[in-house]
Design an enzyme around this catalytic site. Structure first.
Site, PDB file in Angstrom:
ATOM      1  N   ARG A 133      36.836  -5.565   6.880  1.00 49.75           N
ATOM      2  CA  ARG A 133      35.629  -5.059   7.519  1.00 49.75           C
ATOM      3  C   ARG A 133      34.633  -4.601   6.449  1.00 49.75           C
ATOM      4  O   ARG A 133      35.042  -4.068   5.403  1.00 49.75           O
ATOM      5  CB  ARG A 133      36.034  -3.866   8.396  1.00 49.75           C
ATOM      6  N   THR A 410      29.721 -13.878  16.202  1.00 52.43           N
ATOM      7  CA  THR A 410      31.023 -13.635  15.623  1.00 52.43           C
ATOM      8  C   THR A 410      31.808 -14.887  15.892  1.00 52.43           C
ATOM      9  O   THR A 410      31.415 -15.680  16.760  1.00 52.43           O
ATOM     10  CB  THR A 410      31.643 -12.421  16.349  1.00 52.43           C
ATOM     11  N   ASN A 430      27.853  -9.786  12.654  1.00 53.03           N
ATOM     12  CA  ASN A 430      27.381  -8.981  13.779  1.00 53.03           C
ATOM     13  C   ASN A 430      26.458  -9.836  14.648  1.00 53.03           C
ATOM     14  O   ASN A 430      26.930 -10.507  15.548  1.00 53.03           O
ATOM     15  CB  ASN A 430      26.717  -7.688  13.353  1.00 53.03           C
TER      16      ASN A 430
HETATM   17  O1  DON Z   1      32.746  -5.747  15.119  1.00 53.51           O
HETATM   18  C1  DON Z   1      32.229  -5.791  16.235  1.00 53.51           C
HETATM   19  O2  DON Z   1      32.725  -5.273  17.206  1.00 53.51           O
HETATM   20  C2  DON Z   1      30.919  -6.516  16.409  1.00 53.51           C
HETATM   21  N1  DON Z   1      30.171  -6.475  15.185  1.00 53.51           N
HETATM   22  C3  DON Z   1      31.199  -7.912  16.852  1.00 53.51           C
HETATM   23  C4  DON Z   1      29.929  -8.679  17.149  1.00 53.51           C
HETATM   24  C5  DON Z   1      30.118  -9.843  18.034  1.00 53.51           C
HETATM   25  O3  DON Z   1      31.188 -10.129  18.497  1.00 53.51           O
HETATM   26  C6  DON Z   1      28.918 -10.633  18.373  1.00 53.51           C
HETATM   27  N2  DON Z   1      29.297 -11.913  18.910  1.00 53.51           N
HETATM   28  N3  DON Z   1      29.194 -12.422  19.914  1.00 53.51           N
END
Ligand code: DON
Length: 600
Positions: A133, A410, A430
């Site tokens: 992360r 994502t 993100n």
């Molecule tokens: O880590 C997270 O929870 C978010 N940054 C994930 C973003 C995400 O899944 C966008 N996609 N559709």
């Protein structure tokens, strides 16, 4: 015994045989149950006698499949596919973002080697997670995104260089591959380098995605150069997109490992961009970044071990809480996507998100009552709060202002190899294309993951998540995530499933539904993934639902007090499954085109 002619009535047996034998269907007299050999379900997974790779982009899935064929294991294939996605799926695949990886390996593949840091025994094998992360830069403070009047500056939080966390993807993929891969690192990155150098044929999906993001990408001169033609026109399907700068950066990583990214020219270019344009990431931030092997959380669904990501993702905690609450209901008897089962699922989701939003954060910064949250006793108390005939309004659970979710990207991929090792990994920038800013000279986009922190308690982020102090920004801290790469073992402790999804705050409930559809309702993997999904996250107090639920069911839910919100397709849960007799199944979620599940 009835003869076929009699059973078929007016149709002659000979005529039918002619029709179907010609098309390869085998008719056996007396196979009255299924003379046409129709499948039991409307969706079928892809089948392989060996391993399987399922990802969002077909070329990247083929890269992973080729690595399996060349003797690579599930980790080699997952890492190769991830690097390939950084080239072929620039909206989400990345080297400028971060993510999580969950791995399970059977004892037969580990030959009794001592447990490494982060590994834990589960079933007839061992599991581990890799946390890569992003981190808040050392210069970041809790009020980073607050304007002078105390409000949250959404542009700063999502579009500026301040929105970028220290990237973790390269450190994570290299750590996973070095620890667990079988092939040399350079061999698993080589296909991505070739794709970047020689170019990819722009798919209709990529062309459409770049066009949609044009205003954001063109606002940054480097992104404009990388993703648009020299005359500024958009790439059309069939055009070739070459990324020579990205090829050079990937080449450095192939030769030098993490040092090719976190030090030397690539690091210098990133730091220079930050310095010139008001970002916070310094050379010290990059030098200090480490991906970490962490012990997974282990939950259970009716005798199946569920192997999930611990904080700083909320994915595992919230998923396991949900499974524990829901195991007290006979969801199978209530029926798949019946009003009764959806009602209890939504009520459980709201309770689990209440804990998520208030209590969870980076474990190196906040103390969390994980043992209690995951205990069966707590789950029974939570279960008792669910009213069978009435939705409990969010206001009664937590008096907070409702938030408005925005749109997001994502990407998730799942791999199984011949040995039965499973990998689930979700990575992200993100938003689609992150903050839209690319590193000059280095050819890659930057994330805007800092928006996953709580900019201000009570004020929703891009996913409508209303979070608390536990997830406040602090130097070196990792923002709370919802990403939930997840593995499931069969009740005998052997491999069963790898799954996960994009979808922001919806990721956890998407994974929950894939698991319940497969394990509780007994759907095959393809149906389990394809079935219509719902989501609720406490705030906003609404039940979002995809198309495909019956209007009758929706009316019953409304009568129970749910606010319904029709939703666009939720997530993209590419999944694989181990077959008990060896071999595997795979499914590319049909919600987003361009994806592929492909067998070894
Ligand atoms: O880590 C997270 O929870 C978010 N940054 C994930 C973003 C995400 O899944 C966008 N996609 N559709």
């Amino acid at each position: 015994m009835a003869r076929p002619e009699q059973r078929l009535g007016l149709l002659s047996w000979g005529l039918l045989a002619k029709c179907f034998l010609g098309s390869g269907l085998l008719l056996t007299p007396l196979a009255s149950a299924n003379v046409l050999q129709e499948g039991g379900e409307r969706f079928s997974p892809v089948r392989s006698s060996g391993g399987m790779v399922a990802s969002q982009e077909a070329e990247a899935s083929r890269v992973g499949r080729d690595i399996l064929r060349r003797g690579g294991n599930a980790v080699d294939a997952a890492v190769a596919t991830s690097f390939a996605l950084a080239v072929t799926l620039p909206q989400a695949g990345n080297i400028g973002g971060g993510g999580f990886l969950v791995l399970w390996r059977p004892d037969t593949a580990t030959a009794g080697a001592p447990l490494l840091e982060g590994e834990t025994r589960v079933g007839r094998g061992r599991a581990v997670t890799i946390n890569f992360r992003e981190k808040a830069p050392l210069a970041a403070r809790a009020d980073l995104f607050l304007a002078a009047d105390g409000s949250v500056d959404r542009l700063k939080a999502t579009r500026s260089l301040l929105s970028t966390g220290v990237p973790g993807t390269v450190a994570g993929l290299v750590l996973a591959q070095r620890r667990y891969g079988r092939l040399p690192l350079a061999a698993v990155i080589a296909p991505a380098i070739a794709l970047a150098r020689d170019g990819i044929v722009v798919s209709p999906e990529l062309a459409a995605s770049l066009k949609a993001a044009a205003p954001r990408l063109k606002a940054d001169p480097t992104s404009a150069q990388l993703f648009f033609k020299p005359d500024g026109l958009a790439y059309a399907p069939g055009d070739r997109l070459r990324q020579p700068l990205l090829a050079a950066t990937l080449g450095r990583i192939a030769r030098e490992g993490e040092a090719g990214f976190y030090a030397g020219p690539v690091a210098n270019q990133l730091v220079a961009l930050m310095r010139e344009q008001g970002g916070l990431i310094s050379a010290a931030d990059l030098r200090a970044y480490r991906a970490r092997a962490m012990t997974p959380l282990i939950g259970d669904w009716r005798g199946h071990a569920v192997i999930a990501m611990p904080p700083p993702s909320s994915g595992g905690v919230t998923l396991i809480q949900l499974l524990r609450i829901l195991e007290g209901f006979d969801l199978a008897a209530m029926g798949l996507n019946s009003a009764a089962s959806l009602h209890v699922m939504v009520e459980a989701m709201n309770l689990a998100y209440l804990d998520r939003n208030a209590l969870l954060g980076d474990p190196r910064f906040v103390a969390m009552p994980l043992e209690e949250l995951l205990s069966p006793a707590y789950a029974s108390r939570q279960r008792a709060r669910i009213q069978p005939n009435r939705h409990v309004p969010s206001q009664q659970l937590s008096p907070r202002a409702p938030g408005l979710p925005e749109g997001p990207n994502t990407t998730h991929l799942s791999v199984i190899d011949r040995d039965g090792s499973l990998v689930a990994t979700t990575t992200t920038l993100n938003f689609s294309y992150g903050n839209g800013v690319s590193v000059p000279g280095a050819g890659f986009l930057l994330n805007n993951e800092m928006d996953d922190f709580t900019s201000k308690p009570g004020v929703p982020n891009a996913f409508g998540l209303v979070q608390g102090e536990a997830n406040a920004i602090a130097p070196g801290k990792q923002p709370l995530s919802s990403m939930a790469p997840t593995l499931v073992l069969d009740p005998r402790g052997g491999p069963l499933l790898a799954t996960g999804s994009p979808g922001g705050s919806r990721i956890i409930t998407i994974v929950l539904q894939v698991l319940l559809n497969r394990l509780e309702h007994g759907l095959n993997l393809a149906s389990a993934v394809a079935t219509s999904r719902i989501h609720s996250q406490l705030w906003p107090d609404q039940l979002s639902h995809e198309q495909g639920l019956s209007p009758d069911t929706l009316r019953l839910l409304q009568n129970l007090g749910h606010q319904l919100q029709p939703s666009r397709a939720m997530g993209s849960a590419h999944s694989v499954e181990a077959l008990p007799e060896g071999g595997s199944l795979g499914v590319a979620d049909p919600r987003r085109s361009g994806s592929l599940a492909i067998g070894e």
